[in-house]
Design an enzyme around this catalytic site. Structure first.
Site, PDB file in Angstrom:
ATOM      1  CB  SER A 145      -0.898   0.016   1.234  1.00  0.00           C
ATOM      2  OG  SER A 145      -1.640   1.227   1.324  1.00  0.00           O
ATOM      3  CE1 TYR A 158      -3.962  -2.242   5.096  1.00  0.00           C
ATOM      4  CE2 TYR A 158      -3.301   0.008   4.578  1.00  0.00           C
ATOM      5  CZ  TYR A 158      -3.739  -1.241   4.169  1.00  0.00           C
ATOM      6  OH  TYR A 158      -3.937  -1.480   2.840  1.00  0.00           O
TER       7      TYR A 158
END
Length: 260
Positions: A145, A158
């Site tokens: 990501s 995350y």
């Protein structure tokens, strides 16, 4: 992506395993690989969603239920696929985790993000890279990501997990490169879909702003002022396979959220 049967194409003869294949990015990636001719192995934790994807793809697909963060389940998966291991592994399975400041995140919630997002990638690579090495060819694409490459308040587990995947990928590329196995990372920006809608709702609740304001705040960080689509991510996976010299790369697909 429509629910029409996908057709054969440029990946004829390849066997692809996609984790988290029952919905979202995993579903789109699996269907796009199948459309280009790959035999697809759909892995996830919920049989019903995997079977729905298999119904779209057709007979060139197979459903395998497994929790990629569980070593015993990954071992059972590897045993079930012995002799017909994938030559293309897409580690897509992941969870968003809590939306909160670091000091308010419980250790168990932190650990669960790393169990799926990092341990899962490690276990799947550990299970299926040896067959690629023995074959002298193969591709591993790990989904990371752009989160972590720029601040995203309230998403420390995350962000940390996805940056860990990037580091894992770069090192594994050197471990496997001399055997002809390529290992790359694809780092999407915000992907339009159910997960981002949930994230916007969580951010709205956390910060007290409206749902629309939470979305606009996030999207405004990209040069194109939009999210990317699931289909664009699936297309990027296929495109990455067309470059034989690419390994150890981290490809940003972020509508300009990251520019470097």
């Amino acid at each position: 992506m429509t629910d029409e049967a996908v057709t054969a194409g440029a990946l004829e003869g390849r066997r692809a395993l996609v984790t988290g294949a029952g919905s979202g990015l995993g579903r789109s990636i699996a269907c796009e690989l199948a459309r280009h001719g790959a035999e697809t192995i759909l892995v996830g934790r919920t049989r019903s969603t995997l079977e729905a994807v298999a119904a779209v793809i057709g007979p060139a697909s197979e459903v395998q239920v497994a929790d990629v963060g569980d070593a015993a389940e990954v071992e059972r998966l590897a045993a079930a696929l012995h002799g017909r291991e994938p030559d293309l592994l897409v580690n897509n399975a992941g969870i968003g985790g809590p939306v909160a400041n670091l000091v308010d995140i419980e250790p168990d919630a932190w650990d669960e993000v790393f169990r799926i997002n990092v341990r899962g990638v490690y276990l799947m690579c550990r299970a299926f890279a040896p067959a690629m090495v023995a074959r002298g060819a193969g591709d591993i694409i790990n989904l990371a990501s752009v989160t972590g490459k720029r601040p995203l308040v309230g998403r420390t587990p995350y962000a940390a997990s996805k940056m860990a995947v990037i580091g894992l990928t770069a090192t594994l590329a050197f471990e496997l490169g001399q055997s002809g196995v390529r290992v790359n990372t694809l780092s999407p920006g915000p992907v339009d879909g159910d997960r981002m809608r949930r994230n916007f709702a969580l951010e709205s609740a956390r910060s007290g702003i409206t749902l629309g304001a939470a979305e606009e705040d996030f999207v405004s960080r990209s040069a194109l002022r939009r999210m990317v689509t699931e289909q664009e991510v699936a297309d990027a996976v296929v495109a990455m396979l067309a470059f034989p010299a690419m390994t150890g790369a981290d490809i940003d697909l972020s509508a300009g959220m990251i520019a470097r």
